[in-house]
Scaffold this motif. Structure first.
Motif, PDB file in Angstrom:
ATOM      1  N   PHE B 155      47.711  47.117 -18.795  1.00  0.00           N
ATOM      2  CA  PHE B 155      47.697  46.605 -17.419  1.00  0.00           C
ATOM      3  C   PHE B 155      46.285  46.654 -16.862  1.00  0.00           C
ATOM      4  O   PHE B 155      45.827  45.742 -16.185  1.00  0.00           O
ATOM      5  CB  PHE B 155      48.622  47.438 -16.519  1.00  0.00           C
ATOM      6  CG  PHE B 155      50.077  47.124 -16.719  1.00  0.00           C
ATOM      7  CD1 PHE B 155      50.963  48.079 -17.165  1.00  0.00           C
ATOM      8  CD2 PHE B 155      50.563  45.850 -16.450  1.00  0.00           C
ATOM      9  CE1 PHE B 155      52.296  47.783 -17.350  1.00  0.00           C
ATOM     10  CE2 PHE B 155      51.891  45.544 -16.634  1.00  0.00           C
ATOM     11  CZ  PHE B 155      52.761  46.508 -17.095  1.00  0.00           C
ATOM     12  N   PHE B 156      45.592  47.756 -17.191  1.00  0.00           N
ATOM     13  CA  PHE B 156      44.216  47.927 -16.721  1.00  0.00           C
ATOM     14  C   PHE B 156      43.323  46.814 -17.261  1.00  0.00           C
ATOM     15  O   PHE B 156      42.545  46.192 -16.531  1.00  0.00           O
ATOM     16  CB  PHE B 156      43.715  49.302 -17.169  1.00  0.00           C
ATOM     17  CG  PHE B 156      42.354  49.666 -16.655  1.00  0.00           C
ATOM     18  CD1 PHE B 156      41.270  49.754 -17.515  1.00  0.00           C
ATOM     19  CD2 PHE B 156      42.148  49.947 -15.308  1.00  0.00           C
ATOM     20  CE1 PHE B 156      40.014  50.111 -17.044  1.00  0.00           C
ATOM     21  CE2 PHE B 156      40.893  50.301 -14.828  1.00  0.00           C
ATOM     22  CZ  PHE B 156      39.820  50.379 -15.702  1.00  0.00           C
ATOM     23  N   LEU B 157      43.452  46.540 -18.567  1.00  0.00           N
ATOM     24  CA  LEU B 157      42.602  45.538 -19.183  1.00  0.00           C
ATOM     25  C   LEU B 157      42.915  44.138 -18.709  1.00  0.00           C
ATOM     26  O   LEU B 157      42.070  43.244 -18.773  1.00  0.00           O
ATOM     27  CB  LEU B 157      42.720  45.617 -20.718  1.00  0.00           C
ATOM     28  CG  LEU B 157      42.107  46.858 -21.347  1.00  0.00           C
ATOM     29  CD1 LEU B 157      42.447  46.929 -22.826  1.00  0.00           C
ATOM     30  CD2 LEU B 157      40.604  46.859 -21.178  1.00  0.00           C
ATOM     31  N   ALA B 158      44.155  43.934 -18.239  1.00  0.00           N
ATOM     32  CA  ALA B 158      44.534  42.602 -17.793  1.00  0.00           C
ATOM     33  C   ALA B 158      43.956  42.255 -16.426  1.00  0.00           C
ATOM     34  O   ALA B 158      44.016  41.109 -15.991  1.00  0.00           O
ATOM     35  CB  ALA B 158      46.061  42.483 -17.746  1.00  0.00           C
ATOM     36  N   ALA B 159      43.382  43.245 -15.750  1.00  0.00           N
ATOM     37  CA  ALA B 159      42.903  43.002 -14.382  1.00  0.00           C
ATOM     38  C   ALA B 159      41.533  42.350 -14.372  1.00  0.00           C
ATOM     39  O   ALA B 159      40.750  42.482 -15.318  1.00  0.00           O
ATOM     40  CB  ALA B 159      42.850  44.316 -13.611  1.00  0.00           C
ATOM     41  N   ASP B 160      41.215  41.671 -13.252  1.00  0.00           N
ATOM     42  CA  ASP B 160      39.895  41.067 -13.097  1.00  0.00           C
ATOM     43  C   ASP B 160      38.885  42.105 -12.658  1.00  0.00           C
ATOM     44  O   ASP B 160      37.742  42.117 -13.106  1.00  0.00           O
ATOM     45  CB  ASP B 160      39.950  39.948 -12.051  1.00  0.00           C
ATOM     46  CG  ASP B 160      40.948  38.882 -12.448  1.00  0.00           C
ATOM     47  OD1 ASP B 160      41.836  38.556 -11.635  1.00  0.00           O
ATOM     48  OD2 ASP B 160      40.846  38.393 -13.588  1.00  0.00           O
ATOM     49  N   GLN B 161      39.297  42.984 -11.748  1.00  0.00           N
ATOM     50  CA  GLN B 161      38.416  44.070 -11.329  1.00  0.00           C
ATOM     51  C   GLN B 161      39.075  45.362 -11.761  1.00  0.00           C
ATOM     52  O   GLN B 161      40.182  45.660 -11.339  1.00  0.00           O
ATOM     53  CB  GLN B 161      38.243  44.078  -9.798  1.00  0.00           C
ATOM     54  CG  GLN B 161      37.495  42.893  -9.243  1.00  0.00           C
ATOM     55  CD  GLN B 161      35.998  43.028  -9.421  1.00  0.00           C
ATOM     56  OE1 GLN B 161      35.526  43.471 -10.473  1.00  0.00           O
ATOM     57  NE2 GLN B 161      35.245  42.669  -8.412  1.00  0.00           N
ATOM     58  N   LYS B 162      38.400  46.115 -12.614  1.00  0.00           N
ATOM     59  CA  LYS B 162      38.993  47.347 -13.117  1.00  0.00           C
ATOM     60  C   LYS B 162      38.283  48.521 -12.463  1.00  0.00           C
ATOM     61  O   LYS B 162      37.121  48.782 -12.744  1.00  0.00           O
ATOM     62  CB  LYS B 162      38.822  47.424 -14.633  1.00  0.00           C
ATOM     63  CG  LYS B 162      39.248  46.156 -15.356  1.00  0.00           C
ATOM     64  CD  LYS B 162      38.867  46.248 -16.807  1.00  0.00           C
ATOM     65  CE  LYS B 162      38.986  44.957 -17.573  1.00  0.00           C
ATOM     66  NZ  LYS B 162      38.400  43.781 -16.977  1.00  0.00           N
ATOM     67  N   VAL B 163      39.008  49.198 -11.609  1.00  0.00           N
ATOM     68  CA  VAL B 163      38.389  50.282 -10.841  1.00  0.00           C
ATOM     69  C   VAL B 163      38.833  51.624 -11.404  1.00  0.00           C
ATOM     70  O   VAL B 163      40.021  51.852 -11.610  1.00  0.00           O
ATOM     71  CB  VAL B 163      38.805  50.198  -9.353  1.00  0.00           C
ATOM     72  CG1 VAL B 163      38.161  51.315  -8.564  1.00  0.00           C
ATOM     73  CG2 VAL B 163      38.421  48.851  -8.781  1.00  0.00           C
ATOM     74  N   ILE B 164      37.865  52.480 -11.647  1.00  0.00           N
ATOM     75  CA  ILE B 164      38.189  53.837 -12.093  1.00  0.00           C
ATOM     76  C   ILE B 164      37.902  54.782 -10.935  1.00  0.00           C
ATOM     77  O   ILE B 164      36.765  54.855 -10.461  1.00  0.00           O
ATOM     78  CB  ILE B 164      37.317  54.237 -13.285  1.00  0.00           C
ATOM     79  CG1 ILE B 164      37.452  53.225 -14.402  1.00  0.00           C
ATOM     80  CG2 ILE B 164      37.647  55.636 -13.740  1.00  0.00           C
ATOM     81  CD1 ILE B 164      38.023  53.746 -15.661  1.00  0.00           C
ATOM     82  N   ALA B 165      38.924  55.488 -10.502  1.00  0.00           N
ATOM     83  CA  ALA B 165      38.720  56.460  -9.424  1.00  0.00           C
ATOM     84  C   ALA B 165      38.374  57.806 -10.049  1.00  0.00           C
ATOM     85  O   ALA B 165      38.988  58.216 -11.036  1.00  0.00           O
ATOM     86  CB  ALA B 165      39.999  56.579  -8.595  1.00  0.00           C
TER      87      ALA B 165
END
Lengths: 312, 326
Positions: B155-165
């Motif tokens: 799901f993370f890789l499928a995103a356009d903006q991948k935000v790591i908190a």
């Protein structure tokens, strides 16, 4: 255009653009040094202490090239030709631009203390005593010394002078030897207040101390130092080695880049920076090594000018 | 806060919910590996900030086993949730999206104790990913929950903006790097199979000590040195893989430098560019609003945290499209 098949790309190491101006290179260097300091939490689980240390060395090396106009130009040429970046500085021929600002000394307002000539003493350091050998002779409260003090000082050329000495200042070189520990407060607009901890361990009798460390006193050497009038590179190196100070330590404490220190100690006048900066370096070295900086400055500058290779 | 109070943040409410002429849904994912660092808080706050800027947003709670997003928003659990979609009871994901009291914001809840994200099988996962892109709002924000299961990574890789908190604690930093490593390797695996270089990579990993391969960046450089074309294509694939670092619960000035340090470490270790998009202060208003079960952005709109969120939202949006915020 800047592909390197083997070897290291210094621009990548410092994470800086190929056309970055010098002040940006300096900023990137400062930031990189802070990032790979061993206590940075960001390194946890990614780099071991050794790897971080290796990275720091690489960063130092990268900056020693990219931080200098001439060296950087040479390096750009090498990169453009697609060659591997040379790891050893000695292999890069140097045509340093003497009129260029040595970027190590560009004060960065965001770094506290960068406008001061001496580094801020960290609270955990036991003592950082400003060496005032010349003031010692003039001080009426001074205990008699076996060590012959140098002639009373003229006003130092460009160094911030330590002014009011609040209490009797012992000769720092022999103070440890006599074992007297007094609380010495040096207040000065340019220096931070430094107080000698009264719980400092006693030193063995023939140990001297300079701002950067302790060493075994050799009276012969001490006499040679105090009597010497002509300070050249090799003699400065001799003093440094005698006092047990490594090049690394001196570089960090005096904030003079290692390349300059090496050039200075080998009388490599061609590669030294403009006089205003060189004088600052010499004053710093004098202070950190506990020798009379005025003598050092005047004699070295004369030597440099006389050699004809020092263009300014 | 009722609608009579003049709210300086309110833009034209009619601008919301306008379906785009073509399907241009942008997906943001908030991950981070460690539990309890504020991912749900961050996703809900970013979603509300987006609506303040006139965008339509769907907020999706993908933390299937421990869904909390409805609590952060102060909402009742909708009648239909993600599990209805996954089980097939509902065919169109848009039907599961419930409107909220906030204009422009829709919400998809993950609430169902029986279903855990790790249990999602491959076909359902792929179906969900394409359905997320088909949602009728301009933006979709995914709250990923903790852990590094394959499904979470996908799901993370499928995103356009991948935000790591990340929070400034070593445990969080460690988990964030673990999450980054896992997602990077997953991406590498995908690229490998597409480029047909599995054998090459296996040989490299077998001999990694002799070859001096310690980090993913070294691996990629090795591939390039052996087969320049494959290396170039691999670099291309990896170049689109970029992540954003967001610091939460920052207490000191030094903590804020962590973002820059992590960015540099990622560059040197992975060879990828990450962006440090901002930080959020540690603030008592956060737990106070959570206890009230009201979103902070609405409950304390003049808090400095809201300003920080607005800045971060601006950084995540295309920076050229917005000149000034409010």
């Amino acid at each position: 255009m800047f592909e390197t098949k083997n070897g290291v790309n210094y621009y990548e190491v410092l994470e800086v653009a190929y056309d970055a101006p010098q002040h940006e290179v300096h900023k990137a260097y400062t930031r990189a040094k802070a990032t790979y300091a061993s206590d940075n939490p960001a390194l946890y689980s990614m780099f071991t202490v050794d790897e971080a240390r290796d990275l720091l060395k690489l960063i130092e090396e990268a900056y020693s090239v990219l931080g200098n106009h001439g060296l950087r130009r040479n390096y750009d040429e090498v990169l453009r030709k697609g060659g591997g970046a040379p790891r050893k500085l000695a292999s890069v021929s140097v045509e340093a631009d003497h009129n260029a600002l040595p970027d190590f000394m560009v004060p960065d307002p965001s770094i506290p203390g960068s406008f001061e000539e001496t580094p801020q003493a960290k609270p955990s350091n036991v003592t950082q005593m400003p060496v005032q050998a010349h003031a010692v002779a003039a001080n009426p409260y001074m205990a008699p010394q076996t060590h012959s003090a140098p002639a009373p000082a003229q006003a130092p050329v460009e160094a911030p002078a330590a002014e009011a000495v609040a209490s009797p200042l012992m000769d720092p070189i022999h103070a440890a030897a006599t074992g007297k520990r007094e609380s010495i407060l040096v207040t000065n607009s340019e220096f931070t207040v430094r107080k000698r901890e009264s719980t400092m361990p006693l030193m063995p009798p023939d140990t001297g101390r300079c701002p950067l460390g302790t060493y075994k006193i050799d009276e012969g050497m001490e006499n040679e130092i105090s009597e010497r009038t002509e300070f050249d590179g090799p003699f400065l190196q001799k003093v440094r080695v005698y006092k047990g100070v490594s090049l690394e330590k001196l570089s960090v404490a005096s904030r003079i880049g290692k390349t300059y220190l090496i050039a200075l100690e080998s009388n490599d006048f061609k590669n030294l920076p403009a006089p205003v900066f060189l004088r600052g370096f010499l004053v710093q070295m004098g202070k950190q090594l506990g020798i009379d900086e005025n003598k050092v400055v005047t004699s070295y500058m004369n030597l440099a000018k006389a050699s004809g290779k020092y263009g300014s | 806060m009722n609608d009579n109070t003049p709210n300086p943040f309110k833009l034209n409410p009619k601008a919301h919910n306008a379906a785009p002429a073509f399907n241009s849904t942008t997906v943001w994912a908030i991950g981070g590996g460690k539990g309890g660092i504020g991912k749900s808080f961050i996703s809900s706050s970013l979603a509300i900030c987006l609506t303040r800027m006139g965008k339509s947003v769907t907020l999706v709670d993908l933390d299937l086993g421990s869904a909390n997003l409805h609590t952060c928003l102060g909402m009742k659990i909708p009648s239909q949730t993600l599990s209805d979609f996954v089980s097939g009871r509902v065919q169109n994901l848009n039907d599961v999206a419930a409107p909220t009291e906030i204009p422009g914001l829709n919400f998809i809840s993950g609430f169902n104790d029986a279903l855990n994200i790790a249990d999602l099988d491959r076909s359902n996962k792929d179906r969900l990913i394409s359905a997320l892109r088909g949602l009728r709002t301009q933006y979709v924000i995914l709250d990923l929950g903790a852990g590094t299961s394959e499904n979470t990574l996908d799901f993370f890789l499928a995103a356009d903006q991948k935000v790591i908190a990340v929070t400034p604690e070593p445990t969080s930093i460690e988990n964030a790097y673990r999450f980054m490593k896992s997602s990077f390797y997953r991406k590498l695996r995908q690229a490998e199979s597409e480029l047909g270089i599995q054998a090459l990579i296996e040989t490299a990993m077998d001999a990694k000590n002799q070859l001096g391969i310690k980090s993913p960046a070294d691996l990629v450089r090795y591939v390039a040195s052996v087969d320049a074309a494959a290396g170039a294509r691999l670099n291309e694939k990896i170049a689109d893989f970029s992540m954003q670092i967001l610091l939460n619960q920052v207490r000191t000035r030094q903590d804020t430098e962590l973002g820059h340090s992590m960015k540099s470490v990622c560059k040197k270790y992975f060879g990828i560019e990450t962006e440090y998009i901002g930080y959020i202060d540690h603030d008592n208003a956060v737990w106070q609003s959570l206890r009230k079960r009201r979103p902070l952005v609405i409950e304390y709109p003049y808090s400095s945290i809201v300003g920080q969120f607005l800045g971060i939202t601006k950084n995540l949006l295309n920076p050229t499209s917005l000149r000034a915020v409010i």
